[in-house]
Design a protein around this motif. Structure first.
Motif, PDB file in Angstrom:
ATOM      1  N   ALA A 411      -1.456  44.952 -14.477  1.00 24.95           N
ATOM      2  CA  ALA A 411      -1.934  46.094 -13.709  1.00 24.95           C
ATOM      3  C   ALA A 411      -3.335  46.518 -14.165  1.00 24.95           C
ATOM      4  N   LYS A 412      -3.541  46.526 -15.506  1.00 29.27           N
ATOM      5  CA  LYS A 412      -4.882  46.888 -16.015  1.00 29.27           C
ATOM      6  C   LYS A 412      -5.924  45.876 -15.569  1.00 29.27           C
ATOM      7  N   GLU A 413      -5.563  44.599 -15.655  1.00 29.78           N
ATOM      8  CA  GLU A 413      -6.502  43.572 -15.218  1.00 29.78           C
ATOM      9  C   GLU A 413      -6.777  43.704 -13.727  1.00 29.78           C
ATOM     10  N   ASN A 414      -5.725  43.987 -12.974  1.00 30.50           N
ATOM     11  CA  ASN A 414      -5.913  44.178 -11.534  1.00 30.50           C
ATOM     12  C   ASN A 414      -6.773  45.393 -11.246  1.00 30.50           C
ATOM     13  N   GLU A 415      -6.585  46.447 -12.072  1.00 29.84           N
ATOM     14  CA  GLU A 415      -7.396  47.643 -11.879  1.00 29.84           C
ATOM     15  C   GLU A 415      -8.872  47.347 -12.113  1.00 29.84           C
ATOM     16  N   ARG A 416      -9.119  46.559 -13.178  1.00 33.36           N
ATOM     17  CA  ARG A 416     -10.523  46.188 -13.447  1.00 33.36           C
ATOM     18  C   ARG A 416     -11.104  45.364 -12.302  1.00 33.36           C
ATOM     19  N   LEU A 417     -10.304  44.383 -11.864  1.00 31.71           N
ATOM     20  CA  LEU A 417     -10.789  43.544 -10.765  1.00 31.71           C
ATOM     21  C   LEU A 417     -10.963  44.344  -9.489  1.00 31.71           C
ATOM     22  N   GLN A 421     -14.224  44.817  -7.340  1.00 25.39           N
ATOM     23  CA  GLN A 421     -14.197  44.440  -5.936  1.00 25.39           C
ATOM     24  C   GLN A 421     -14.534  45.619  -5.034  1.00 25.39           C
ATOM     25  N   ASN A 422     -14.116  46.840  -5.472  1.00 21.01           N
ATOM     26  CA  ASN A 422     -14.432  48.020  -4.663  1.00 21.01           C
ATOM     27  C   ASN A 422     -15.936  48.221  -4.525  1.00 21.01           C
ATOM     28  N   ILE A 423     -16.629  47.992  -5.640  1.00 23.53           N
ATOM     29  CA  ILE A 423     -18.093  48.145  -5.590  1.00 23.53           C
ATOM     30  C   ILE A 423     -18.685  47.131  -4.617  1.00 23.53           C
ATOM     31  N   VAL A 424     -18.213  45.881  -4.750  1.00 26.17           N
ATOM     32  CA  VAL A 424     -18.714  44.842  -3.836  1.00 26.17           C
ATOM     33  C   VAL A 424     -18.332  45.175  -2.402  1.00 26.17           C
ATOM     34  N   LEU A 425     -17.090  45.642  -2.240  1.00 26.52           N
ATOM     35  CA  LEU A 425     -16.610  45.927  -0.885  1.00 26.52           C
ATOM     36  C   LEU A 425     -17.363  47.099  -0.259  1.00 26.52           C
ATOM     37  N   GLU A 426     -17.686  48.097  -1.089  1.00 33.39           N
ATOM     38  CA  GLU A 426     -18.421  49.242  -0.545  1.00 33.39           C
ATOM     39  C   GLU A 426     -19.759  48.804   0.038  1.00 33.39           C
ATOM     40  N   ASN A 427     -20.417  47.903  -0.682  1.00 28.11           N
ATOM     41  CA  ASN A 427     -21.700  47.399  -0.165  1.00 28.11           C
ATOM     42  C   ASN A 427     -21.485  46.601   1.118  1.00 28.11           C
TER      43      ASN A 427
END
Length: 728
Positions: A411-417, A421-427
């Motif tokens: 879950a922590k690793e997924n949270e980091r990913l 990904q959220n930053i990339v997705l926001e762009n």
């Protein structure tokens, strides 16, 4: 020589007589001894034919090599002859059999009495374990007891008859009365404690099943209950409950309890060790074979072969022990941790069962250890199995903890990913949002264009219907108009001649002094043939009148088509609407198509007349086109039926056209769907028909077969009052 032979025979006879003698068993205070082969002689009675009076002087009693007497499948009944001496201070000697399946235990002895005349009388006296004085004492609940009356310092020769359907050792124990009472009290306390332990374990695991929900605890509870029943019967509690019916106990209850114990063991072991998931299919089939093996003694018991059933139970238990040890050893070798405690507990129990079986068959000597080993090993087994279940809970708990930790790390690793990904997705979302805005603007323009195109297509379909209507009307009106025009010229000529004749007769009438004018008029009358002229004028006027009537009929038929866009409901005769539509389409119907209107009497229907006529026009025109599409024509027709029902009417239009496949039939009402070539149709005709019928709260159904024809059935309700919606 003869004297030597005689002496030798006497010695042999004396040796034989000496060989058949036994020692007298002396019982002192606080003493208990087993009846061994040193003290008894045996007489087999496998056929149950020897009576008590026959054994008193029977010389076939013989010594045994075995230390204890033993009953088996081939020897279910035996007689024992022994002599005991009461060296205690009590006037009775308890004789007991414990830890055995005994159906009958009877003692006989010869009682001698002397009457007042000093005459000795002898009678055979019978002592049985079923006597009330034996069964009423709670101290005897775990043993089969016969209380032999024997005064101190006196001896008695007893004949014991023992019967059993099971292969078992007969551990006859003779005790002093005081020691027997003391030991019985202690053994009853121990046996009660053992049964209490079984009950506590069963209830505890049943409670765990209710709390945890693991079926292992349920199966284990059943296993403990049937283990307690088998051991309770073995400890003698069954003798107390069924003291009046030992046959029922020994022939049915005891063996059936052991069979149920075997099944519960298999259920518990299979579920706890997960045989189905953890062992190979051939080994699992061997495990399932154990269920079949236990069915064999069950059938034997149910059919009344109890002696055979006990032997089969012994075999089934022995075979089960070996197979379970093998399977558990395989699982333990694979590293399956729950198998460790199971193999330990079941290993002890296996050894105990093996020793017990060997004891019953005389291979292992009978003593306190071998008599009680199954009970104590069962207690040890329960403890180890309970530890195994607890270990299993800990094992699952560790697995659950490890799974939770692994899930937390994931879950922590997924949270980091996800954060990255959220930053990339926001762009990307920003870029895509801008693209979507532009795309939406283009789509809005496209949708507007499509709407305009759709409106144009609907109008085109309306204009197509109007064009078809106009062409039919023009053709129909042209014929009577041409007929009228053709009659006008000859009528004008006839009228001119008639006017000229009238002028001549008028001139002759005005000039009576000129007879030549009258002659000229008569000659002109004969020339023009006034009678023919009169008939011709009537004929021409009739033709003109007929043309005018036909023109009026066409105009009348056009009146309903002129109201296609009306919004009000109007009572309309559907039969008249069908005939009017046929009038309009008369010029479009080829000569090889026969129109068959079969119209039943219908009351005026509340509807939109123009819409109904438009739907009828499209349906009949489609039928005409379906027939024209055929390559060859033969008896082609369009049949139109109307039917009246209490709450609705139906219109059926049947044609002999090319028909449709199922795929086409399912799509004919879809907008823009057409089977015609490009430019020959818009695909909106039947879609508009469907909308018209739906606006009238009606239905339209299609039946069609390729190369046979189609049938359209329109159903219209009679109670239409409010419009459902607009039709484009």
């Amino acid at each position: 020589m003869k004297k030597k032979l005689l002496i030798l025979c006497c010695l042999i006879l004396n040796l034989g007589a000496f060989a058949q003698k036994t020692d007298t068993l002396v019982i002192h205070d606080d003493e208990s001894r087993y009846l061994t082969n040193r003290y008894f002689l045996e007489l087999e009675d496998p056929q149950n034919k020897i009576l008590a009076r026959d054994v008193i002087n029977n010389h076939n009693f013989h010594k045994l090599n075995e230390r204890f007497p033993r009953l088996s499948y081939n020897k279910p009944i035996t007689w024992l002859k022994f002599t005991i001496k009461n060296g205690s201070r009590q006037s009775d000697v308890p004789i007991t059999i414990s830890r055995s399946v005994i159906d009958e235990f009877d003692i006989y002895f010869v009682e001698t009495t002397v009457d007042s005349n000093r005459v000795t009388h002898s009678r055979l006296r019978h002592l049985s374990a079923k006597d009330p004085e034996n069964s009423s004492n709670m101290l005897t609940q775990s043993v089969t007891l016969v209380d032999a009356p024997l005064e101190p310092d006196s001896s008695i020769t007893l004949f014991a008859r023992v019967k059993s359907v099971a292969t078992t050792v007969i551990p006859i124990q003779i005790s002093s009365s005081d020691l027997f009472i003391t030991r019985r009290g202690i053994e009853n306390l121990i046996n009660g404690a053992i049964m209490g332990m079984f009950a506590i374990m069963a209830l505890y695991n049943l409670m765990l099943f209710i709390i945890v929900g693991d079926k292992n605890y349920l199966y284990y509870s059943f296993y403990i209950m049937f283990l307690a029943l088998t051991q309770g019967i073995q400890l003698g509690f069954g003798n107390n409950l069924f003291s009046d019916n030992l046959k029922l106990l020994n022939n049915y209850i005891t063996p059936l309890t052991r069979i149920c114990f075997g099944y519960t063991l298999l259920w518990f072991a299979g579920n706890f060790l997960r045989f189905k998931q953890n062992i190979t299919k051939p080994l699992y089939n061997v495990y399932q074979l154990l269920y079949v093996i236990y069915a064999l003694p069950l059938l034997a018991i149910l059919y009344g072969y109890s002696d055979l059933g006990y032997s089969l139970i012994t075999f089934a238990i022995f075979f089960t022990c070996l197979i379970l040890i093998l399977l558990v050893s395989i699982l333990y070798a694979k590293g399956f941790n729950p198998a460790k405690f199971f193999i330990m507990g079941w290993g002890f129990f296996l050894i105990a069962i093996m020793i017990s079986i060997c004891k019953n068959y005389g291979v292992v000597p009978y003593n306190y250890f071998t008599a009680n080993i199954v009970v104590y090993s069962a207690i040890t087994e329960l403890i180890l199995f309970s530890v195994a279940l607890a270990d299993q809970i800990n094992f699952y708990r560790r697995q659950n903890t490890e799974s939770q930790l692994a899930a937390l790390a994931i879950a922590k690793e997924n949270e980091r990913l996800i954060t990255e990904q959220n930053i990339v997705l926001e762009n990307k979302v920003k870029d895509r949002t801008q693209e979507l805005i532009e795309t939406n603007e283009n789509l809005s323009v496209t949708i507007d264009n499509l709407k305009s195109a759709q409106i144009q297509l609907v109008e085109t379909e309306k204009m197509a219907s109007l064009g078809l209507l106009t062409a039919g009307v023009a053709h129909e009106i042209n014929n009577p108009i041409n007929f009228v025009g053709a009659n006008v010229s000859p009528l004008r000529l006839d009228l001119d001649e008639l006017m000229e004749l009238l002028e001549k007769f008028e001139a002759a009438a005005n000039n009576p002094d000129k007879p030549e004018l009258l002659d000229a008029a008569n000659k002109f009358k004969q020339k023009v043939d006034a009678d023919f002229l009169k008939d011709e004028i009537k004929s021409l006027l009739n033709g003109i009148e007929d043309g005018a009537s036909r023109t009026a009929e066409i105009v009348q038929s056009l009146r309903t088509f002129s109201r296609i866009d009306e919004q009000g409901l109007t009572p309309t005769n559907i039969n008249t609407a069908i005939l009017n539509t046929l009038v309009i389409l008369r010029s479009a119907i080829p000569y090889f198509i026969e129109i068959k209107p079969i119209l039943n009497n219908l009351q005026p229907l509340n509807c939109y007349p123009g819409k109904i006529n438009q739907a009828l026009l499209n349906l009949i025109n489609n039928a005409i086109q379906a027939i024209e599409a055929k390559k060859k024509y033969h008896n082609e027709s369009i049949t139109i039926y109307t039917h009246d029902f209490p709450d609705h009417i139906t219109i059926e239009i049947m044609d002999t056209g090319i028909g449709m496949s199922n795929e086409v039939r399912q799509r004919i009402f879809e907008p823009f769907f057409t089977t015609k070539n490009v430019g020959e149709g818009t695909g909106l005709g039947l879609s508009i028909v469907f909308g018209i019928i739906e606006k009238h709260n009606g239905t339209i159904q299609v039946q069609s077969s390729p190369n046979i024809g189609s049938k359209f059935t329109v159903t219209l309700p009679k109670n239409l009052t409010n419009p459902v919606g607009d039709i484009t």
